[in-house]
Enzyme design. Structure first.
Site: not given
Ligand SMILES: CC(=O)N[C@H]1[C@@H](OP(=O)(O)OP(=O)(O)OC[C@H]2O[C@@H](n3ccc(=O)[nH]c3=O)[C@H](O)[C@@H]2O)O[C@H](CO)[C@@H](O)[C@@H]1O
Ligand SMILES: C=C(OP(=O)(O)O)C(=O)O
Length: 433
Positions: A22-23, A121, A126, A312, A404
């Site tokens: 998915k990711n 969420c 996030r 995850d 999901r």
């Molecule tokens: C669709 C997808 O691929 N989702 C994955 C992606 O989420 P996602 O891409 O949202 O996660 P991030 O790696 O960006 O987030 C990591 C950390 O950085 C923080 N952050 C992120 C962006 C930003 O602009 N500012 C900030 O502060 C977030 O709140 C979090 O604490 O990576 C996460 C971390 O491996 C996984 O749990 C999710 O399943």
């Molecule tokens: C946190 C997850 O997904 P998303 O970033 O799409 O919320 C997940 O796949 O566990």
């Protein structure tokens, strides 16, 4: 609302096919916006999130056609001949945070984009500040208005630049990598995420004509191109689904062969599972996971960006530790609110104490079935694992979270002997637990 009813105690035995990730699939779908040529993605999982991203791309003007594949996945052709709208509306974005990944591609291709902020969420706040700051460093003007990110490129084309991420972000790395692929001159992403899904996206972009080096390391170089073309790309196997079923096999004292997945995606996780007493044999064809009930040992784990232990898989691992001998400490460093499975596991007899970002788990001999509820995807599946191992009947409510991210979950587990059923809400109401 549907629920799952699980009668626990049966060791899982058999084969489980792993779906496409998915990711990885979600950013790859967003990449279709970068070109007016067709992008064909194979090994696409059939999931609610994929449908949500499809609906978002539809309204941007991307034409789609889908064919089922023999193994259960699907092949989807995406064709963004013209972009009909550069706005990603709240109603579509709020269903799935990864929708924000259309921002970079739309901005790079059209010079403007208006994308709803996804909002917080269940697992944490996030924010998307790193995405916005990075795009601003490539020349975008970014403003927040009425819950929307309004971004435009005054010069018409993004300019390459050096983006240093203060913390590792998977989504920000993906958004910037896509945007930089169409920018003028070179972009360097420093402290970039190294997840296999980043590498998969980079490989697809390269097949589309992008010039990218260093993906899989923390420094990615992207030489911007005037245009990108079409490609055919196979989505990488889902390492989180792989790890989840490995832990399902372990917690039931089972013996399961995971097929369709790849060696090397979960080295850190498998090392920890081995330390906990799980036998894992990796071959080029499949991964075999075996364990004996009552023989698991407590091991400490801290979540970290790849190649560290993935957040995850934190909930699933904690569930496994609930039935291990001795104590273990699970520390969550990525998201501030990712222990929502704890009170539910406690209702099933788990002994867990949370102190700030760490949970101390004292293993017990057995979990006991109970009605439980979860508020996010991985917490939900951790309760399924608990139910598979528990004595008696477990009802897992709010299973739309599972839809999901886990394709054909009931079918895959049932094929290995699990007693698990999906029950429609009305019919389920007469079940007593
Ligand atoms: C669709 C997808 O691929 N989702 C994955 C992606 O989420 P996602 O891409 O949202 O996660 P991030 O790696 O960006 O987030 C990591 C950390 O950085 C923080 N952050 C992120 C962006 C930003 O602009 N500012 C900030 O502060 C977030 O709140 C979090 O604490 O990576 C996460 C971390 O491996 C996984 O749990 C999710 O399943
Ligand atoms: C946190 C997850 O997904 P998303 O970033 O799409 O919320 C997940 O796949 O566990």
């Amino acid at each position: 609302m549907d629920k799952l009813v699980i009668r626990g105690g049966t060791p899982l035995k058999g084969q489980i096919p792993v779906s496409g990730a998915k990711n990885a699939a979600l950013p790859l779908m967003a990449a279709s916006l970068l070109t007016d040529q067709p992008l064909t993605l194979t090994n696409m999982p059939k999931l609610a999130d994929i449908r949500s991203m499809g609906a978002l791309l539809d309204q941007h003007g991307v034409k789609r056609s889908t064919q089922d594949e023999a193994g259960g996945g699907q092949t989807v052709d995406f064709h963004a001949v013209t972009i009909e709208s550069t706005t990603a509306p709240y109603d579509l974005v709020r269903k799935m945070r990864a929708s924000v990944l259309v921002l970079g591609p739309l901005l790079a291709r059209c010079g403007e984009a208006t994308v709803s902020l996804p909002g917080g969420c269940a697992i944490g706040n996030r924010p998307v500040d790193l995405h916005l700051k990075g795009l601003a460093e490539l020349g975008a003007e970014v403003a927040l208005e009425g819950g929307y990110v309004k971004a435009e490129v005054p010069s018409g084309r993004l300019q390459g630049g050096r983006v240093v991420f203060p913390m590792v972000s998977v989504g920000a790395t993906e958004n910037l990598m896509m945007a930089a692929s169409l920018a003028d001159s070179e972009t360097v992403l420093v402290n970039a995420a190294r997840e296999p899904e980043i590498t998969d996206l980079a490989e697809c972009l390269i097949a589309m004509g992008a010039e990218i080096e260093g993906h899989g390391t923390d420094t990615i170089h992207i030489q911007g191109k005037d245009r990108l073309g079409g490609a055919i790309h196979k989505v990488v196997p889902d390492r989180i689904e792989t790890g989840t079923y490995a832990m399902a096999a372990a917690i039931t004292g089972g013996d399961v062969e995971l097929t369709g997945t790849t060696k090397g995606l979960l080295d850190n996780v498998f090392e920890i599972l081995r330390e906990a007493g799980v036998t894992i044999e990796e071959s080029d064809r499949s991964i075999r996971v075996k364990a004996e009930r009552g023989k698991l040992r407590g091991v400490d784990v801290m979540t970290e960006p790849f190649p560290g232990f993935p957040t995850d898989l934190q909930a699933q691992f904690m569930t496994l530790m609930c039935v291990a001998r001795g104590a273990s400490m699970v520390t969550e460093t990525i998201f501030e609110n990712r222990f929502m499975h704890v009170p539910e596991l406690s209702r099933m007899g788990a002994n867990i104490n949370v102190h700030h970002a760490s949970a101390l788990i004292r293993g017990t001999d057995r979990l006991i079935g109970a009605p439980v509820m979860a508020t996010d995807l991985r917490a939900s599946v951790s309760l399924v694992l608990a139910g598979l191992a528990a004595d008696g009947v477990t009802e897992v409510n709010r299973i739309y979270h599972l839809d999901r991210g886990y394709e054909r979950l009931v079918e895959k587990l049932s094929a290995c002997g699990a007693d698990i059923q999906r029950v429609a809400a009305e019919a389920g109401e007469e079940l007593t637990v």
